[in-house]
Design an enzyme around this catalytic site. Structure first.
Site, PDB file in Angstrom:
ATOM      1  N   LYS A 159     -10.927 -17.274 -12.951  1.00  0.00           N
ATOM      2  CA  LYS A 159      -9.882 -16.047 -12.913  1.00  0.00           C
ATOM      3  C   LYS A 159      -8.640 -15.498 -11.524  1.00  0.00           C
ATOM      4  O   LYS A 159      -7.357 -15.412 -11.814  1.00  0.00           O
ATOM      5  CB  LYS A 159     -10.393 -14.285 -13.191  1.00  0.00           C
ATOM      6  CG  LYS A 159     -11.904 -15.052 -14.736  1.00  0.00           C
ATOM      7  CD  LYS A 159     -12.318 -13.472 -15.194  1.00  0.00           C
ATOM      8  CE  LYS A 159     -12.949 -13.744 -16.542  1.00  0.00           C
ATOM      9  NZ  LYS A 159     -14.125 -12.859 -16.079  1.00  0.00           N
ATOM     10  N   CYS A 218      -1.429   5.853   1.849  1.00  0.00           N
ATOM     11  CA  CYS A 218      -0.650   6.847   1.251  1.00  0.00           C
ATOM     12  C   CYS A 218      -0.477   8.114   0.540  1.00  0.00           C
ATOM     13  O   CYS A 218      -1.850   8.205   0.484  1.00  0.00           O
ATOM     14  CB  CYS A 218       0.886   5.366   0.970  1.00  0.00           C
ATOM     15  SG  CYS A 218       0.825   5.504  -0.657  1.00  0.00           S
ATOM     16  N   ASP A 259       1.310   5.690   5.479  1.00  0.00           N
ATOM     17  CA  ASP A 259       3.344   6.289   5.919  1.00  0.00           C
ATOM     18  C   ASP A 259       2.531   8.106   6.427  1.00  0.00           C
ATOM     19  O   ASP A 259       0.909   8.486   6.949  1.00  0.00           O
ATOM     20  CB  ASP A 259       3.550   6.391   4.748  1.00  0.00           C
ATOM     21  CG  ASP A 259       3.417   7.114   2.769  1.00  0.00           C
ATOM     22  OD1 ASP A 259       2.195   7.133   3.347  1.00  0.00           O
ATOM     23  OD2 ASP A 259       3.054   7.177   2.442  1.00  0.00           O
ATOM     24  N   GLU A 260       3.692   8.635   6.348  1.00  0.00           N
ATOM     25  CA  GLU A 260       3.666  10.497   7.028  1.00  0.00           C
ATOM     26  C   GLU A 260       2.146  10.406   5.593  1.00  0.00           C
ATOM     27  O   GLU A 260       1.797  12.148   6.628  1.00  0.00           O
ATOM     28  CB  GLU A 260       4.310  11.104   7.268  1.00  0.00           C
ATOM     29  CG  GLU A 260       5.075  11.442   6.043  1.00  0.00           C
ATOM     30  CD  GLU A 260       6.537   9.975   5.500  1.00  0.00           C
ATOM     31  OE1 GLU A 260       6.856   9.828   4.422  1.00  0.00           O
ATOM     32  OE2 GLU A 260       6.671   8.669   6.371  1.00  0.00           O
ATOM     33  N   ILE A 278      -1.078   3.856  -4.851  1.00  0.00           N
ATOM     34  CA  ILE A 278      -0.414   3.268  -5.979  1.00  0.00           C
ATOM     35  C   ILE A 278       1.129   1.918  -5.328  1.00  0.00           C
ATOM     36  O   ILE A 278       0.830   0.756  -4.922  1.00  0.00           O
ATOM     37  CB  ILE A 278       0.415   3.510  -7.140  1.00  0.00           C
ATOM     38  CG1 ILE A 278      -0.444   4.667  -7.147  1.00  0.00           C
ATOM     39  CG2 ILE A 278       1.144   3.364  -7.909  1.00  0.00           C
ATOM     40  CD1 ILE A 278      -0.757   5.616  -8.271  1.00  0.00           C
TER      41      ILE A 278
END
Length: 151
Positions: A137, A66, A8-9, A70
């Site tokens: 797992k 980003c 993103d920016e 997260i």
């Protein structure tokens, strides 16, 4: 290896630095899914495009950046079949591949510097899923995902 990359920016400059770094590698090609310089874009839109392309098998792996990594990670993990991990240290980058078979690396430009990011990309690209004790797992992760995927 084919890599899908997006930002993103908030992480445009980190994405560009990573792409320049990937240009120095043999047998690595990448496709930029945006954002472009100055473009304001919702990170979930970029994350969804990259994750869908990786899930479809069009790319071997993906890199999303980003502000923190997260939001990209949360969104990418909504795409069935994707395991994305936020990694800001070498051990996490290694284990995300060797133990968790993560196909998407997420990082934050506001969290780590460019040189650390390039180092983590190198570690992450050099590692493969080890299987062994981690295989059940990772299979269980897939099983849990399938419990919530609508037919």
């Amino acid at each position: 290896m084919k890599i899908a990359i997006g930002c993103d920016e908030a992480a445009y400059h980190l994405k560009v630095a990573i792409m320049k770094h990937l240009d120095t590698k043999d047998n690595i090609e990448y496709t930029d899914f945006g954002a472009d310089e100055g473009e304001v874009i919702l990170y979930p839109d970029v994350a969804q495009k990259v994750a869908a392309a990786v899930a479809a098998g069009d790319f071997d792996r993906g890199i999303l950046v980003c502000g923190t990594g997260i939001g990209m990670c949360i969104t990418a993990n909504k795409v069935p079949g994707i395991r994305a991990a936020v990694c800001h240290d070498p051990y996490s980058a290694e284990r995300s591949r060797k133990s968790n078979n993560a196909q998407i690396l997420c990082m934050g430009e506001r969290v780590i510097g460019v040189e650390v990011a390039k180092y983590l990309v190198d570690i992450w690209l050099s590692c493969d899923f080890a299987g062994g004790g981690s295989a059940p797992k990772v299979q269980r992760i897939t099983d849990v995902e399938q419990m919530y995927v609508k037919a």
